[in-house]
Design a protein around this motif. Structure first.
Motif, PDB file in Angstrom:
ATOM      1  N   TYR A 133      47.591  36.741  41.337  1.00 28.93           N
ATOM      2  CA  TYR A 133      47.740  38.196  41.227  1.00 28.93           C
ATOM      3  C   TYR A 133      48.993  38.541  40.428  1.00 28.93           C
ATOM      4  O   TYR A 133      48.994  39.450  39.590  1.00 28.93           O
ATOM      5  N   THR A 134      50.073  37.770  40.636  1.00 27.25           N
ATOM      6  CA  THR A 134      51.287  37.955  39.840  1.00 27.25           C
ATOM      7  C   THR A 134      51.027  37.633  38.372  1.00 27.25           C
ATOM      8  O   THR A 134      51.495  38.343  37.471  1.00 27.25           O
ATOM      9  N   ALA A 135      50.271  36.566  38.123  1.00 26.22           N
ATOM     10  CA  ALA A 135      49.909  36.227  36.746  1.00 26.22           C
ATOM     11  C   ALA A 135      49.153  37.377  36.088  1.00 26.22           C
ATOM     12  O   ALA A 135      49.386  37.705  34.907  1.00 26.22           O
ATOM     13  N   ALA A 136      48.239  38.004  36.834  1.00 24.01           N
ATOM     14  CA  ALA A 136      47.486  39.138  36.289  1.00 24.01           C
ATOM     15  C   ALA A 136      48.420  40.302  35.965  1.00 24.01           C
ATOM     16  O   ALA A 136      48.264  40.963  34.925  1.00 24.01           O
ATOM     17  N   LEU A 137      49.394  40.576  36.837  1.00 23.99           N
ATOM     18  CA  LEU A 137      50.374  41.626  36.552  1.00 23.99           C
ATOM     19  C   LEU A 137      51.150  41.312  35.276  1.00 23.99           C
ATOM     20  O   LEU A 137      51.455  42.216  34.487  1.00 23.99           O
ATOM     21  N   CYS A 138      51.474  40.042  35.059  1.00 17.73           N
ATOM     22  CA  CYS A 138      52.183  39.633  33.838  1.00 17.73           C
ATOM     23  C   CYS A 138      51.339  39.902  32.601  1.00 17.73           C
ATOM     24  O   CYS A 138      51.828  40.436  31.595  1.00 17.73           O
ATOM     25  N   GLY A 162      51.304  27.432  40.234  1.00 18.13           N
ATOM     26  CA  GLY A 162      50.310  28.427  40.617  1.00 18.13           C
ATOM     27  C   GLY A 162      50.226  29.600  39.666  1.00 18.13           C
ATOM     28  O   GLY A 162      49.148  29.930  39.151  1.00 18.13           O
ATOM     29  N   VAL A 163      51.356  30.271  39.404  1.00 16.28           N
ATOM     30  CA  VAL A 163      51.367  31.408  38.483  1.00 16.28           C
ATOM     31  C   VAL A 163      50.978  30.945  37.082  1.00 16.28           C
ATOM     32  O   VAL A 163      50.138  31.554  36.411  1.00 16.28           O
ATOM     33  N   GLY A 164      51.597  29.850  36.640  1.00 15.97           N
ATOM     34  CA  GLY A 164      51.356  29.370  35.292  1.00 15.97           C
ATOM     35  C   GLY A 164      49.916  28.967  35.047  1.00 15.97           C
ATOM     36  O   GLY A 164      49.354  29.226  33.976  1.00 15.97           O
ATOM     37  N   SER A 165      49.285  28.329  36.037  1.00 11.13           N
ATOM     38  CA  SER A 165      47.890  27.905  35.888  1.00 11.13           C
ATOM     39  C   SER A 165      46.973  29.105  35.671  1.00 11.13           C
ATOM     40  O   SER A 165      46.131  29.114  34.763  1.00 11.13           O
ATOM     41  N   VAL A 166      47.133  30.129  36.508  1.00 11.41           N
ATOM     42  CA  VAL A 166      46.257  31.301  36.387  1.00 11.41           C
ATOM     43  C   VAL A 166      46.587  32.083  35.122  1.00 11.41           C
ATOM     44  O   VAL A 166      45.679  32.570  34.428  1.00 11.41           O
ATOM     45  N   ALA A 167      47.882  32.200  34.789  1.00 12.01           N
ATOM     46  CA  ALA A 167      48.258  32.902  33.554  1.00 12.01           C
ATOM     47  C   ALA A 167      47.650  32.213  32.336  1.00 12.01           C
ATOM     48  O   ALA A 167      47.117  32.872  31.429  1.00 12.01           O
ATOM     49  N   THR A 168      47.714  30.891  32.312  1.00 11.01           N
ATOM     50  CA  THR A 168      47.138  30.133  31.196  1.00 11.01           C
ATOM     51  C   THR A 168      45.640  30.388  31.090  1.00 11.01           C
ATOM     52  O   THR A 168      45.112  30.667  30.006  1.00 11.01           O
ATOM     53  N   ARG A 281      45.370  46.712  42.946  1.00  9.95           N
ATOM     54  CA  ARG A 281      43.906  46.729  42.949  1.00  9.95           C
ATOM     55  C   ARG A 281      43.371  46.504  41.534  1.00  9.95           C
ATOM     56  O   ARG A 281      42.371  45.808  41.339  1.00  9.95           O
ATOM     57  N   GLU A 282      44.042  47.102  40.542  1.00 12.49           N
ATOM     58  CA  GLU A 282      43.629  46.894  39.154  1.00 12.49           C
ATOM     59  C   GLU A 282      43.801  45.430  38.746  1.00 12.49           C
ATOM     60  O   GLU A 282      42.950  44.857  38.057  1.00 12.49           O
ATOM     61  N   ALA A 283      44.896  44.806  39.208  1.00 10.86           N
ATOM     62  CA  ALA A 283      45.105  43.385  38.908  1.00 10.86           C
ATOM     63  C   ALA A 283      43.961  42.545  39.476  1.00 10.86           C
ATOM     64  O   ALA A 283      43.450  41.632  38.809  1.00 10.86           O
ATOM     65  N   TRP A 284      43.524  42.848  40.692  1.00 13.13           N
ATOM     66  CA  TRP A 284      42.416  42.092  41.295  1.00 13.13           C
ATOM     67  C   TRP A 284      41.092  42.388  40.607  1.00 13.13           C
ATOM     68  O   TRP A 284      40.248  41.503  40.457  1.00 13.13           O
ATOM     69  N   ARG A 285      40.909  43.624  40.144  1.00 16.18           N
ATOM     70  CA  ARG A 285      39.702  43.923  39.363  1.00 16.18           C
ATOM     71  C   ARG A 285      39.690  43.114  38.064  1.00 16.18           C
ATOM     72  O   ARG A 285      38.650  42.601  37.641  1.00 16.18           O
ATOM     73  N   ARG A 286      40.871  43.013  37.441  1.00 16.54           N
ATOM     74  CA  ARG A 286      40.979  42.238  36.208  1.00 16.54           C
ATOM     75  C   ARG A 286      40.718  40.756  36.466  1.00 16.54           C
ATOM     76  O   ARG A 286      40.080  40.077  35.662  1.00 16.54           O
ATOM     77  N   LEU A 287      41.206  40.249  37.572  1.00 19.78           N
ATOM     78  CA  LEU A 287      40.951  38.846  37.924  1.00 19.78           C
ATOM     79  C   LEU A 287      39.457  38.601  38.129  1.00 19.78           C
ATOM     80  O   LEU A 287      38.908  37.586  37.692  1.00 19.78           O
ATOM     81  N   ALA A 288      38.802  39.539  38.777  1.00 21.06           N
ATOM     82  CA  ALA A 288      37.359  39.407  39.003  1.00 21.06           C
ATOM     83  C   ALA A 288      36.602  39.407  37.679  1.00 21.06           C
ATOM     84  O   ALA A 288      35.581  38.719  37.529  1.00 21.06           O
ATOM     85  N   ARG A 289      37.112  40.153  36.713  1.00 23.53           N
ATOM     86  CA  ARG A 289      36.430  40.275  35.427  1.00 23.53           C
ATOM     87  C   ARG A 289      36.801  39.163  34.446  1.00 23.53           C
ATOM     88  O   ARG A 289      35.945  38.631  33.737  1.00 23.53           O
ATOM     89  N   ASP A 290      38.094  38.803  34.395  1.00 28.83           N
ATOM     90  CA  ASP A 290      38.603  37.976  33.297  1.00 28.83           C
ATOM     91  C   ASP A 290      38.909  36.528  33.641  1.00 28.83           C
ATOM     92  O   ASP A 290      39.147  35.724  32.741  1.00 28.83           O
ATOM     93  N   LEU A 291      38.927  36.187  34.916  1.00 30.80           N
ATOM     94  CA  LEU A 291      39.238  34.806  35.279  1.00 30.80           C
ATOM     95  C   LEU A 291      37.948  34.019  35.446  1.00 30.80           C
ATOM     96  O   LEU A 291      37.035  34.455  36.146  1.00 30.80           O
ATOM     97  N   ASP A 292      37.879  32.868  34.816  1.00 27.65           N
ATOM     98  CA  ASP A 292      36.725  31.981  34.974  1.00 27.65           C
ATOM     99  C   ASP A 292      36.817  31.322  36.348  1.00 27.65           C
ATOM    100  O   ASP A 292      37.598  30.399  36.555  1.00 27.65           O
ATOM    101  N   ALA A 293      36.012  31.821  37.283  1.00 27.09           N
ATOM    102  CA  ALA A 293      36.099  31.346  38.672  1.00 27.09           C
ATOM    103  C   ALA A 293      35.767  29.864  38.798  1.00 27.09           C
ATOM    104  O   ALA A 293      36.174  29.212  39.767  1.00 27.09           O
ATOM    105  N   SER A 294      35.055  29.313  37.819  1.00 25.54           N
ATOM    106  CA  SER A 294      34.709  27.888  37.887  1.00 25.54           C
ATOM    107  C   SER A 294      35.945  26.999  37.747  1.00 25.54           C
ATOM    108  O   SER A 294      35.909  25.814  38.082  1.00 25.54           O
TER     109      SER A 294
END
Length: 331
Positions: A133-138, A162-168, A281-294
């Protein structure tokens, strides 16, 4: 639920720091309008500091650590949440000033909860956790300040954490050319799978450098602080943007104003703990949309509640890759 619940409990009597898995009566829960049956929690760097006592992040004792959790509302006296709702929590001082998520149950203020995005299971949400979530805020901060995939390469420090992995992963999915910085070059294959185009050793950033270095990065996500952050700022492109969200390399900032007044560099501070509710909430919406959950399984280690204490030592030592989640119930 029964009358007792299991939890990691930290106690401190002024000189002696102790921590252990214990069973507590329901009436020990702190005040709050919403009681959540926790399905999954996480172990973050801040939790590791609390458990090991390496830094005074806990403000009152005894304390149940755990700055993240996801679960199901068990009881609620607030109209916004009802029994059975799926919710998650990140930050708000939970695990520091208010009993947190490394337990079977938590009782909190409703303002601290947000609905779980339907895209995610409890485990997936915690695989992301405060770090993701912090990565998404970044990423949102870089975009807000005008950094686009066409602007140039974006640097991510502490990329195997953790932050770096999701940010990448997020930046790569959005089309950015990501340059990953890590002190663990053995994780190069992992970072490449997350989407990094290039990988640089942390040693290139950890020694004192010039006030202004060669312009290289259009944007950066920094989890390190200290000398690393100073060198990152010194090597930003004209009007580049650095989103700073961590202090793994130290609280200091041994820099000059040169990057800011000669290149118009922006240093954007990212706080995930007290971030306004709509922005999170917007950060979590972005994670749902833009992060490859696989990719989440690739970056996630699962540990039981009773193994959190030894794993905290590994987190402090910097030997944990990606995220650590703590499944608590079978939901």
């Amino acid at each position: 639920m029964g009358t007792n619940f299991k939890a990691i409990l930290i106690e401190h009597d002024g000189s002696r720091h102790s921590v252990g898995l214990t069973e507590l009566p329901w009436d020990r829960l702190p005040a709050g309008e919403v009681t959540v049956r926790i399905a999954c929690s996480t172990l973050n760097y801040k939790d590791a500091l609390a458990i090991t006592g390496k830094s005074p992040v806990v403000r009152k004792f005894p304390m149940v650590p755990g700055i993240d959790f996801a679960g199901t509302v068990e009881e609620s006296s607030n109209s916004e949440f009802k029994r059975g709702d799926k919710v998650l929590l990140n930050g708000w001082g939970v695990g520091e000033q208010h009993w947190g998520g490394l337990a079977e149950v938590a009782r909190v203020k409703p303002d601290w909860l947000i609905p779980l995005e339907p895209t995610f299971s409890f485990a997936q949400a915690m695989s992301i956790g405060t770090a993701g979530y912090t990565a998404a805020l970044c990423v949102m901060a870089l975009e807000r300040h005008g950094v686009t995939p066409g602007s140039g390469e974006v640097l991510v420090t502490g990329a195997a954490g953790g932050v770096g992995s999701v940010a990448t992963a997020l930046l790569a999915k959005l089309g950015f050319d990501v340059v990953a910085v890590t002190g663990r070059l053995e994780e190069s294959d992992y970072l490449t799978k997350l989407g990094a185009k290039r990988i640089l050793p942390r040693s290139q950033f950890s020694e004192p450098g010039k006030p202004l270095a060669r312009e290289q990065w259009a944007g950066a996500v920094d989890v390190a602080g200290g000398q690393v952050l100073a060198n990152v700022c010194a090597s930003m492109k004209y009007r580049g943007v650095v989103a700073a969200c961590g202090l793994a390399g130290g609280m200091g900032f041994p820099a000059t104003v040169a990057p800011f007044i000669l290149r118009g560099v922006t240093l954007a501070g990212i706080d995930s703990v007290m971030c306004p509710r709509e922005e999170r909430r917007e950060a979590w919406r972005r994670l749902a949309r833009d992060l490859d959950a696989s990719l989440l399984d690739t970056m996630t280690e699962r540990v039981p509640l009773d193994a959190c204490i030894p794993v905290a030592d590994r987190l402090i030592a910097g030997t944990v890759r990606g995220r650590v989640i703590v499944p608590i119930s079978n939901e």
